[in-house]
Design a protein around this motif. Sequence first.
Motif: not given
Length: 230
Positions: A175-181
């Motif tokens: 889930m690479p989008s979680l890098l911004k979370n």
Amino acid sequence: MAELTEKTSALLDIFGKHAPVQKDGTFSAEAVKETVLEMADYIIANKEECSALKAWMDSHDFWTSPASTRFHGNVKGGLAAHSLMVAVQALRFAPAFAENFSLSKISDNFSFTAEDVFIAALSHDFCKAGTYAMESKKTKDFNGNWKYEPYYKTKSDLRNLGHGGESVLLLLDSMPSLLKNRTVLEAVKFHMGFSDLAPMETYNYSNILQNPLVLLIQLADQSAAQWWDL
């Protein structure tokens, strides 16, 4: 707040429908997997990453690994059962937790969703997937007869970045989008509290505790381990 309550309630309804974990801590591994997958499909908005997450769990022995060698969930499938119960505990606490946090002076600085809660709870121990090997030791039974007893042991060639750090890395793998979370990543990284801090991390740990999801996952993890032995 209304959306958080609605979605946490819906996720808990899925858990109640399957009843995968009993009050005494016994569980059905098949029902645990079915419950986790249905909850993931319901709450994770990014369906491509949801599919990648499920594929990761399948390929990394998440469903069959124990949660520890001897402290809690030290049986086949214990990791998945423990992770599910951490998610359930976090979802149960989340609405009241968020409402209480909203009264604080820093409430405008942080927020979390039901999706954040579920993902952080589910992935907090990803570092344990596939890290234990089954071995046997020679012991005596009550009659003094020797027997071989199976037990779990951490693999001797294990390499990782530390308990929370490794789980963060493995979560980002699917889930690479979680890098911004950062809210979720901090909750996973620091779910062990003071017991898993590097010396430099202790200096600014009070800042980390301002994130309500960190405290929520810590509470959920401890209550799942102690109240359900999972």
